[in-house]
Design an enzyme around this catalytic site. Structure first.
Site, PDB file in Angstrom:
ATOM      1  N   CYS A 113       8.925  -2.767  -7.185  1.00 44.99           N
ATOM      2  CA  CYS A 113       7.851  -1.919  -6.646  1.00 44.99           C
ATOM      3  C   CYS A 113       7.890  -0.504  -7.227  1.00 44.99           C
ATOM      4  CB  CYS A 113       7.941  -1.855  -5.128  1.00 44.99           C
ATOM      5  SG  CYS A 113       7.841  -3.474  -4.379  1.00 44.99           S
ATOM      6  N   HIS A 258       3.099   3.436  -3.059  1.00 45.46           N
ATOM      7  CA  HIS A 258       3.159   1.990  -3.318  1.00 45.46           C
ATOM      8  C   HIS A 258       2.643   1.272  -2.076  1.00 45.46           C
ATOM      9  CE1 HIS A 258       4.550  -2.002  -3.840  1.00 45.46           C
ATOM     10  NE2 HIS A 258       5.468  -1.906  -2.903  1.00 45.46           N
ATOM     11  N   ASN A 288       0.394  -6.628  -1.400  1.00 43.96           N
ATOM     12  CA  ASN A 288       1.399  -5.895  -2.181  1.00 43.96           C
ATOM     13  C   ASN A 288       1.488  -6.539  -3.573  1.00 43.96           C
ATOM     14  OD1 ASN A 288       3.750  -4.904  -3.328  1.00 43.96           O
ATOM     15  ND2 ASN A 288       4.987  -5.087  -1.474  1.00 43.96           N
TER      16      ASN A 288
END
Ligand code: ACO
Length: 331
Positions: A113, A258, A288
């Site tokens: 990430c 993020h 995500n």
């Protein structure tokens, strides 16, 4: 000293929309559970034949067009992704083949990430020193083909989506603009709190038929543990960057975190004392997408006119590793 500016941003997501209702067909879950815990309404998943480098190519073309540049202008490809189209080589080389720009360096960044922010920090160093003038930075991911779609894997499977974002970074002589600073961190103490165990090079052989019967081939996460660390580390690393350049959260025009989970984003905004209308979120549409979330956000925010020249952006990430990072950008 040169500065690194964003000359163009672009994104591409697969056409296949997977709603929370669709997931109910595979596993024991509900739209209500997913929305309440994560804020996700739907995500995009690839269909057979789509590749990470293919998603990246589509995003890169848009970013280049917006930068008014050609593939031949790129000096360096930095490719942030957990995965590649195949076990090796890295996605940067697969993308390079598709872009037909042989010879220039292509480097993969594998920081999950945090990959895009790590990649931006690397790109910034090369541009500041004058080594490269134009860098293509990619954040691209295909998650859907590696998820456990049974009820056993529902905690992870509902969170993730596929997509790609691209940024064309160029050198500017304007000391007021560009990447002001980046802060990178990792703590390998937590590698197994969010990880993919198998296939594994330390297993003989790496992949065997009996492995396929277990859930150890799927990504695993201690959700609450990750949540707790994320809501601490995001504000910490943003504060660290702001302190270094003598700015405060009140100077930030847009926070682009993020996209892990809307609840995490809201908790981070609250801890930082920044209003949600200054925080970009599109997790409801895409879930995500790990390394791709920040560049997808940048591209969409730019399209919506939410990023204008002179704005101060704070980019921040937290993810597997654990890794966490931030970057301040004067657009
Ligand atoms: N649908 C329905 N029920 C579910 C699902 C699902 N998809 N997933 C888990 N459950 C159940 C569990 O089995 C559990 O049932 P039980 O009480 O009968 O045992 C119950 O829901 C509660 O489970 P918890 O894991 O305690 O749920 P929690 O409130 O912690 O929410 C979540 C889970 C959303 C994953 C949360 O922990 C979280 O947001 N963690 C952060 C992690 C994250 O966002 N990671 C993304 C990747 S890392 C990154 O990008 C930073």
């Amino acid at each position: 000293m040169k500065r690194t500016i964003f000359a163009g941003v672009g994104h591409y997501v697969p056409e296949r929309v997977v709603t929370n209702k669709d997931l109910e067909k595979y596993m024991d879950t509900s739209n209500e559970w997913i929305v309440e815990r994560t804020g996700i309404l739907e995500r995009r998943w690839v269909t057979e034949g789509e590749t990470i480098s293919g998603l990246a190519l589509a995003a890169a073309k848009i970013a280049l067009e917006r930068a008014h540049l050609q593939p031949q202008d790129i000096d360096f490809i930095i490719f942030a992704s957990m995965e590649s189209d195949h076990v090796f080589p890295g996605g940067g080389c697969f993308l390079q083949e598709k872009m037909e720009i042989p010879g220039i360096p292509a480097m993969d960044i594998r920081n999950q990430c945090s990959g895009f922010v790590y990649g931006l920090a690397v790109a910034d160093q090369f541009i500041r020193t004058g080594t490269y003038k134009t860098i293509l930075l990619i954040g691209a991911e295909i998650q859907s083909t590696g998820l456990d779609l049974s009820t056993r894997g529902r905690d992870m499977a509902v969170l993730f989506g596929d997509g790609a974002g691209a940024a064309v970074l160029t050198a500017s002589e304007d000391p007021q603009r560009g990447v002001l600073t980046s802060k990178l961190h990792a703590d390998g103490l937590y590698t197994k709190k969010l990880w993919g165990e198998w296939p594994s090079v330390s297993h003989h052989p790496r992949l065997s038929p009996d492995m396929l019967e277990t859930d150890r081939i799927y990504p695993k996460m201690e959700g609450r543990y990750v949540f707790k660390h994320a809501v601490t580390k995001f504000p910490e690393v943003i504060g660290e960057a702001l302190n270094e350049v003598g700015l405060t959260i009140n100077d930030v025009d847009l926070l682009v975190p993020h996209q892990a989970n809307l609840r995490i984003t809201e908790a981070v905004a609250q801890r930082l004392g920044i209003a949600m209308d200054k925080v970009y979120s599109n997790i409801h549409k895409y879930g995500n997408t790990t390394a791709a979330t920040i560049p997808i956000c940048l591209s969409e925010a730019w399209e919506e006119g939410r990023i204008k020249e002179g704005n101060l952006l704070a980019l921040a990430s937290f993810g597997s590793g654990f890794t966490w990072a931030s970057s301040l950008v004067r657009w």
